[in-house]
Design a protein around this motif. Structure first.
Motif, PDB file in Angstrom:
ATOM      1  N   SER A  82       0.860  -1.178   0.000  1.00 10.06           N
ATOM      2  CA  SER A  82       0.000   0.000   0.000  1.00 10.06           C
ATOM      3  C   SER A  82       0.896   1.228   0.000  1.00 10.06           C
ATOM      4  O   SER A  82       2.120   1.130   0.166  1.00 10.06           O
ATOM      5  CB  SER A  82      -0.890   0.010   1.250  1.00 10.06           C
ATOM      6  N   GLU A  95       1.613   7.483  -4.331  1.00  7.59           N
ATOM      7  CA  GLU A  95       0.181   7.439  -4.606  1.00  7.59           C
ATOM      8  C   GLU A  95      -0.142   6.019  -5.061  1.00  7.59           C
ATOM      9  O   GLU A  95       0.257   5.597  -6.146  1.00  7.59           O
ATOM     10  CB  GLU A  95      -0.211   8.451  -5.689  1.00  7.59           C
ATOM     11  N   TYR A  96      -0.869   5.302  -4.234  1.00  7.74           N
ATOM     12  CA  TYR A  96      -1.126   3.890  -4.502  1.00  7.74           C
ATOM     13  C   TYR A  96      -2.559   3.670  -4.981  1.00  7.74           C
ATOM     14  O   TYR A  96      -3.500   4.298  -4.481  1.00  7.74           O
ATOM     15  CB  TYR A  96      -0.881   3.041  -3.246  1.00  7.74           C
ATOM     16  N   HIS A  97      -2.715   2.741  -5.946  1.00  7.57           N
ATOM     17  CA  HIS A  97      -4.031   2.339  -6.446  1.00  7.57           C
ATOM     18  C   HIS A  97      -4.095   0.814  -6.487  1.00  7.57           C
ATOM     19  O   HIS A  97      -3.148   0.165  -6.959  1.00  7.57           O
ATOM     20  CB  HIS A  97      -4.268   2.867  -7.864  1.00  7.57           C
ATOM     21  N   ASP A  98      -5.193   0.248  -6.019  1.00  5.51           N
ATOM     22  CA  ASP A  98      -5.397  -1.192  -6.230  1.00  5.51           C
ATOM     23  C   ASP A  98      -5.496  -1.480  -7.728  1.00  5.51           C
ATOM     24  O   ASP A  98      -4.909  -2.443  -8.224  1.00  5.51           O
ATOM     25  CB  ASP A  98      -6.670  -1.665  -5.530  1.00  5.51           C
ATOM     26  N   THR A  99      -6.245  -0.629  -8.439  1.00  5.60           N
ATOM     27  CA  THR A  99      -6.419  -0.763  -9.884  1.00  5.60           C
ATOM     28  C   THR A  99      -6.391   0.621 -10.507  1.00  5.60           C
ATOM     29  O   THR A  99      -6.984   1.556  -9.976  1.00  5.60           O
ATOM     30  CB  THR A  99      -7.755  -1.450 -10.242  1.00  5.60           C
ATOM     31  N   VAL A 100      -5.687   0.742 -11.630  1.00  7.65           N
ATOM     32  CA  VAL A 100      -5.630   2.000 -12.355  1.00  7.65           C
ATOM     33  C   VAL A 100      -5.525   1.662 -13.839  1.00  7.65           C
ATOM     34  O   VAL A 100      -5.085   0.556 -14.193  1.00  7.65           O
ATOM     35  CB  VAL A 100      -4.427   2.857 -11.893  1.00  7.65           C
ATOM     36  N   THR A 160      -0.419   3.657 -14.879  1.00  6.08           N
ATOM     37  CA  THR A 160       0.310   4.518 -13.947  1.00  6.08           C
ATOM     38  C   THR A 160       0.949   5.689 -14.681  1.00  6.08           C
ATOM     39  O   THR A 160       1.028   6.795 -14.131  1.00  6.08           O
ATOM     40  CB  THR A 160       1.389   3.730 -13.185  1.00  6.08           C
ATOM     41  N   ARG A 214      -1.731   8.317 -15.236  1.00  5.52           N
ATOM     42  CA  ARG A 214      -1.979   9.027 -13.980  1.00  5.52           C
ATOM     43  C   ARG A 214      -0.811   9.965 -13.670  1.00  5.52           C
ATOM     44  O   ARG A 214      -1.026  11.099 -13.207  1.00  5.52           O
ATOM     45  CB  ARG A 214      -2.177   8.023 -12.842  1.00  5.52           C
ATOM     46  N   ALA A 230       0.613   0.821  -8.606  1.00  8.49           N
ATOM     47  CA  ALA A 230      -0.657   0.105  -8.717  1.00  8.49           C
ATOM     48  C   ALA A 230      -0.431  -1.392  -8.612  1.00  8.49           C
ATOM     49  O   ALA A 230       0.612  -1.909  -9.032  1.00  8.49           O
ATOM     50  CB  ALA A 230      -1.352   0.438 -10.037  1.00  8.49           C
ATOM     51  N   GLN A 261      -2.951  -2.825 -13.617  1.00 10.27           N
ATOM     52  CA  GLN A 261      -3.278  -1.833 -14.633  1.00 10.27           C
ATOM     53  C   GLN A 261      -4.244  -2.468 -15.630  1.00 10.27           C
ATOM     54  O   GLN A 261      -4.054  -3.610 -16.036  1.00 10.27           O
ATOM     55  CB  GLN A 261      -2.023  -1.360 -15.375  1.00 10.27           C
TER      56      GLN A 261
END
Length: 317
Positions: A63, A78-83, A86, A89, A105, A108
Motif C-alpha cells: 500500500s 500514490e497507490y491504487h489497487d487498480t488504475v 500509472t 496518472r 498500482a 493496470q
C-alpha cells in the motif's frame, strides 16, 4: 495519502513515540492520531501501543503507507489497487504541477509499452511511474530511462535474479531469442518540455514481480521474479529499492550511463536496430551519454538514439 499520515509514518520511523507527543508534533487531536494509526494498520503497517508509546513491529502490506514507511528517497507514494495506466496518472499529476511522486498500482487495466504496444499488467506486478522535474535539456531525457533500468536491475539482483539490460530499456534474464533473454521489465518514459529544458518526466517501469507464469503472454517471451525464484518477492521492498536507487542515479546522469554499461548485455553483440531512419546493423561497441547506442557498421560507426534493437549473435561468432 494525507500529509498528516505521511508525517505520522516519519515520526514512527524514529522509534516508539507517545500519543500526546504525536498529537503535538502533528498538530492534531489524540482522537485523530488514533484514527490515523488505525488506517495504518488497515494498510498493512503493524503499529502496536506499548508502555513507551506507538511502535511499528512489522510491515506486511502493499500500500502507499507500507511503501512510504522506511523509504529512503524523497518520493510521495500514490497507490491504487487498480488504475488504467500509472503513466497516464503520472501525466495528469505532472500537468497539475506535481513532482517527485511515485504512482504505484497492483493492477493496470489499460497499460501500454513503447509505441503504444499492449503491456499485460495483472495483479502481482510492480507497476510504477515516477514524476520528476529535472533541470536538464530534453536531449538528456534518455539518461533517465537508462538510470531506471539500472535501478530495476539492481533491485532484481538483490532479490536473487541475475538480471541484465538490453538497450535501451528491457530488463532480461536467461538467454535466447532475438531479445537475448526473457523479459522481466520494460520502461516507458514520457516527457514534456521546451527547447532548452524539460518541464516534466514520467518514467514508468513495469516489472513482472509476483506474476504467475500462466498469467504472462507466452508469445511475448516474458518471465517474472516469481517464476525465476520459485517464490514471491516482497513487492514493497522491491519498490523501495527501485526508488532509492533511481534517486541516487538521477543525481549523476553520466555516472548512471556508465553504470548501465556494467549491467548491459547489448554491447558486444551483433545487432539489428529498426530506427525511424531505417535499419542499422553491425556490432554494438558502446553506449554514449545520454544513452546512444554506438554501432560499428560496414560504413563506419553509427550512433543510434532510438529504435527497436534485436540481438543477432555475440560479436565474432
Amino acid at each position: 495519502m494525507p500529509a498528516t499520515r505521511r508525517a505520522l509514518l516519519a515520526a514512527l520511523t524514529d522509534g516508539p513515540i507517545r500519543g500526546p507527543e504525536l498529537a503535538a508534533r502533528l498538530g492534531v487531536s489524540r482522537a485523530a492520531v488514533w484514527k490515523h494509526v488505525e488506517a495504518l494498520r488497515a494498510a498493512g503497517v503493524d503499529v502496536e501501543s506499548t508502555d513507551d508509546g506507538y511502535v511499528v513491529t512489522g510491515v506486511d502490506g502493499y500500500s502507499g503507507e507500507a511503501i512510504t514507511y522506511g523509504l529512503d528517497a524523497p518520493f510521495q507514494i500514490e497507490y491504487h489497487d487498480t488504475v488504467g495506466s500509472t503513466n497516464d496518472r503520472a501525466r495528469t499529476l505532472a500537468s497539475d504541477g506535481a513532482s517527485d511522486v511515485a504512482v504505484v498500482a497492483d493492477e493496470q487495466t489499460a497499460s501500454r509499452g513503447r509505441l503504444d504496444r499492449e503491456w499485460v499488467s495483472p495483479p502481482g506486478g510492480v507497476w510504477l511511474s515516477v514524476v520528476c522535474r529535472p533541470d536538464v535539456p530534453p536531449a538528456h531525457a534518455p539518461a533517465y530511462t537508462l538510470a531506471m533500468a539500472v535501478a530495476v536491475t539492481r533491485a532484481c539482483r538483490e532479490a536473487g535474479v541475475d538480471a541484465r539490460i538490453k538497450w535501451p530499456n528491457d530488463v532480461l534474464v536467461g538467454e535466447g531469442g532475438d531479445r537475448g533473454g526473457q523479459k522481466l521489465c520494460g520502461i516507458l518514459t514520457e516527457m514534456e518540455g521546451e527547447a532548452d529544458r524539460v518541464s516534466w518526466l514520467a518514467v514508468g517501469p513495469g516489472l513482472n514481480a509476483n506474476v504467475r507464469p500462466a498469467d504472462l503472454p507466452p508469445e511475448a517471451g516474458a518471465t517474472s521474479l516469481l517464476a525465476e525464484r520459485g517464490d514471491p518477492v516482497d513487492r514493497r521492498v522491491v519498490v523501495q529499492r527501485i526508488l532509492e536507487e533511481f534517486d541516487d542515479l538521477r543525481d549523476d546522469l553520466r555516472g548512471a550511463v556508465s553504470e548501465w554499461e556494467k549491467y548491459g548485455d547489448t554491447v558486444g553483440q551483433r545487432v539489428r536496430v529498426d530506427t525511424p531512419g531505417g535499419v542499422v546493423e553491425g556490432d554494438a561497441v558502446g553506449v554514449e551519454f545520454p544513452g546512444a547506442l554506438v554501432v560499428e557498421t560496414d560504413g563506419g560507426p553509427v550512433r543510434v538514439t532510438a529504435g527497436d534493437c534485436e540481438h543477432l549473435r555475440p560479436t565474432g561468432e
